[in-house]
Structures are given as structure tokens and as C-alpha cells.
Design an enzyme around this catalytic site. Structure first.
Site, PDB file in Angstrom:
ATOM      1  N   TYR A 101      33.133  29.224 -12.442  1.00  8.32           N
ATOM      2  CA  TYR A 101      32.041  27.988 -12.704  1.00  8.32           C
ATOM      3  C   TYR A 101      32.529  26.850 -11.703  1.00  8.32           C
ATOM      4  CZ  TYR A 101      28.626  24.270 -12.901  1.00  8.32           C
ATOM      5  OH  TYR A 101      27.318  23.588 -12.695  1.00  8.32           O
ATOM      6  N   GLU A 189      25.089  26.141  -7.429  1.00  9.89           N
ATOM      7  CA  GLU A 189      25.716  26.549  -9.031  1.00  9.89           C
ATOM      8  C   GLU A 189      26.060  27.977  -8.348  1.00  9.89           C
ATOM      9  OE1 GLU A 189      25.682  24.662 -13.000  1.00  9.89           O
ATOM     10  OE2 GLU A 189      24.309  27.314 -13.169  1.00  9.89           O
TER      11      GLU A 189
END
Length: 380
Positions: A101, A189
Site C-alpha cells: 500500500y 493512493e
């Protein structure tokens, strides 16, 4: 302002961040053609501006054209958290070796952009933060210096052992930060950032939010907007000089000033009510704004009663009263309205409204909140 995954990936590609081959489709037939053009297993992904698409069945891995078409039939038209899927993204599938991530977000505590990296890729970062916060590496980026390549490499050396993978991931991170700053983002993101079986690092998913306060610098974003009905109301209200956010309660609020608006909502909650909106008419003494504000409140079918709480400073209470009288002359108001006027020209304002028997007056915020809650209970 939120944008769809396919739009975010187009921006990624413009910044030379590696993404999969993809085709945007709005029909089942287009999905079949997309599979033919790739001639490779694909992932069909619902394009809606909410999380949890996978859990809702909005993301399907397909190894044949028939499966891709079936997936499209099931996903197109699907309801995900109240949003209807009208578009799907067909992406060439990737054999994943590892997932990570990577995220950038504004952090008010450090007054900088906060970098977050975790080896728990493919999982909602909120869940990781809740259950295993120690697994998220957080670094505040100096806004004067920016993210330097050596810093990005040092970050990924904590997660990867292969130098080639580290260099690729660091290059992606530096480009992501550049994108974040230049595009005036509030969030950027990649979840997950993956390493495939050929040792390539790829942004498998993309999420980008733009800072609403910077939209005036980017007129090109208008074409990317996909507002919900509630968001359309908020945009329309902003154009009329109002700050309006729709909520789930049944007591409409019209207030001048953001602080007083928040205090009014708190007061309603304190006495057991539920506010239906945040609505700040601002500091202008323009009666027309009051008319527009009443339109939003009256047109909301959930609103059973309205509380108007005005503290006259720059905003004059008599101008608010004139706006209300004009609103009443233009529209049919069938719900109870409680009004509290205090401050500049409050007496004149009350005098203008004295002959209106439909208004319920109050002298304090507490009294106004109690009266509007009681009035709402009587409306079926």
C-alpha cells in the site's frame, strides 16, 4: 473532489507511473470487444466513487471472454452502497508476487504531506490502521524540499530486498508525489502497488481526490466530475454563495456563520433531534440568499421542520427577515419554521415577521432547538 479509478490511472500514465492496459466500457458488448483486444485474462471492475467494490461483487477476475461478458452483465446496473454502476474498467490481469500500500494525504498535524506505506497491500488501509497500526510506515514530507529519490529508496528498502524492485518502486513514489503537488490533490493512493512474476512494479489500483479549494485553478477537472445528486446540490449552493451539506436527519437548519451552524447542529443533537443539513448563508446581507436557502430546505423531503438561527453581525437580521418574506411569497411552505434572531437589527427583523403567524419564535438557541424538535414530531 473524487474521480474514478480509470481517470486516476490516466493521470498516472501521464506521469509515467506504470499501470495495466485498460479499456473503459459502458456496455456488455464493449467488454467483450475489450477482452478480444487483450486476448488475455482480465479483471472487470465497477467504477463507482465508493470503497468496498470487491466485497460487493463489483470486481471479477475472468479467464475467458464468456466469463468477462457474464461479469459485465452482473456488474453493470449493480447497486454498490447506494450508487448504480454505469461504467466498468476492463484491465489486463497481472500475476501478483507481492502487494503493498502507498498513499499520500494532507496532514494538518505536521502541516505537510504525509506518506504512508505498508506491506498490507490489497487491504483497506483503514482496517490495517485499526487492527495493526504498527504495520504502517508514516513519514511527513518537508514541503520546502519535497520527496527526494534517496528518501523514496530508503522507504522501500524497509519492505523489499531486491534492488531493482526498490528502484522501480521509489521512482513510482517520486512521480506520485510530483503528481500530488502539481494536481492539487488531497489524496493519492495506490492499493495495491504490486510486483508481478516478471519483477515489474505496477500500480494495480489508483485513487485520487482533488482539493476542492484548488478547483478554480483546474477548470479541466470539470469534465471529470461525477457528482451524486446530493453533491450536485452542494455545488449548486456554492455557486449561489451558500455552504450546504446534506445530512440524514429531519430538521433543516439555516444559520449564518460556520461556527454558529456547527453549534446549532450540536444543540439539536443535544436535545435529541437530528439535523438534516449544514447550511451557512454566510455574512452577506442579501435577502436573495435566504430565498435560495429556503428552497433547499423545503425541497428536501426528509425535512419535517426548519430552524433558522441568525446572529446579526455583518449579516443584518432585517435583511434575513425580508428574504424570508420573499421566500414565503414565492413558495408554499407547509412545514413548521422556528426562528431566532439576535444581534444587528434584530428588533426590526422581528417586527417585519410579526404578522406571520406560521413562524414560531424563540429567544435562545436552547429554546429554539427544543421547539423545532417538538414541531418536527407533530409532522407526519
Amino acid at each position: 473532489m473524487k474521480i474514478h479509478e480509470y481517470q486516476a490511472k490516466e493521470i498516472f500514465a501521464a506521469y509515467q507511473i506504470p499501470v495495466q492496459e485498460q479499456v473503459v466500457c459502458t456496455t456488455v458488448e464493449q467488454v467483450g470487444k475489450a477482452y478480444d483486444s487483450m486476448n488475455h485474462p482480465v479483471v472487470v471492475k465497477a467504477q463507482v466513487l465508493v470503497g468496498g467494490r470487491g466485497k460487493a461483487g463489483g470486481i471479477k477476475y475472468c479467464t475467458s471472454k464468456e466469463k468477462a461478458v457474464d461479469a459485465a452483465k452482473n456488474i453493470l446496473g449493480m447497486d454498490i452502497k447506494g450508487l448504480t454502476v454505469e461504467t466498468v474498467l476492463v484491465c489486463k490481469a497481472v500475476d501478483i508476487a507481492n502487494e503493498y500500500y502507498v498513499g499520500l494525504i494532507n496532514d494538518r498535524n505536521t502541516k505537510s504531506v504525509l506518506l504512508m506505506v505498508s506491506a498490507e497491500g490489497g487491504v483497506e488501509i483503514e482496517e490495517v490502521a485499526k487492527t495493526h497500526p504498527e504495520k504502517i510506515l508514516k513519514i511527513a514530507i518537508d514541503p520546502l524540499v519535497g520527496l527526494q529519490p534517496h528518501q523514496a529508496r530508503n522507504v522501500f528498502f524497509k519492505f523489499m530486498k531486491d534492488g531493482n524492485q526498490v528502484r522501480q518502486a521509489a521512482d513510482i513514489l517520486v512521480k506520485l508525489y510530483k503528481l500530488y503537488v502539481e494536481k492539487d490533490c488531497s489524496l493519492a493512493e495506490i492499493n495495491p502497488l504490486v510486483i508481478d512474476n516478471q519483477n515489474n512494479v505496477i500500480a494495480l489500483d489508483a485513487k485520487v481526490n482533488f482539493d476542492d479549494n484548488a478547483l478554480f485553478r483546474h477548470p479541466e477537472y470539470d469534465a471529470m466530475a461525477d457528482y451524486t445528486e446530493d453533491e450536485k446540490l452542494e455545488v449548486d449552493a456554492k455557486e449561489k454563495g451558500l455552504s450546504y451539506i446534506k445530512l440524514d436527519g429531519n430538521i433543516g437548519c439555516m444559520v449564518n456563520g460556520a461556527g454558529l451552524a456547527m453549534a446549532t447542529m450540536d444543540m439539536i443533537k443535544l436535545y435529541g433531534g437530528e439535523p438534516a443539513n449544514f447550511l451557512d448563508i454566510g455574512g452577506s446581507s442579501n435577502p436573495k440568499k435566504v430565498v435560495h436557502a429556503m428552497e433547499y430546505l423545503v425541497n428536501d423531503k426528509k425535512v419535517k421542520a426548519v430552524l433558522i438561527n441568525i446572529f446579526g453581525g455583518i449579516t443584518r437580521c432585517d435583511d434575513v427577515a425580508r428574504g424570508l418574506l420573499e421566500a414565503f411569497s414565492q413558495m408554499k411552505v407547509t412545514i413548521p419554521i422556528v426562528i431566532r434572531l439576535s444581534g444587528t437589527n434584530a428588533e426590526q427583523g422581528r417586527g417585519l415577521l410579526a404578522n406571520n403567524k406560521e413562524l414560531i419564535t424563540a429567544d435562545s438557541m436552547g429554546e429554539a432547538a427544543r421547539k423545532v424538535i417538538e414541531a418536527a414530531k407533530k409532522v407526519k
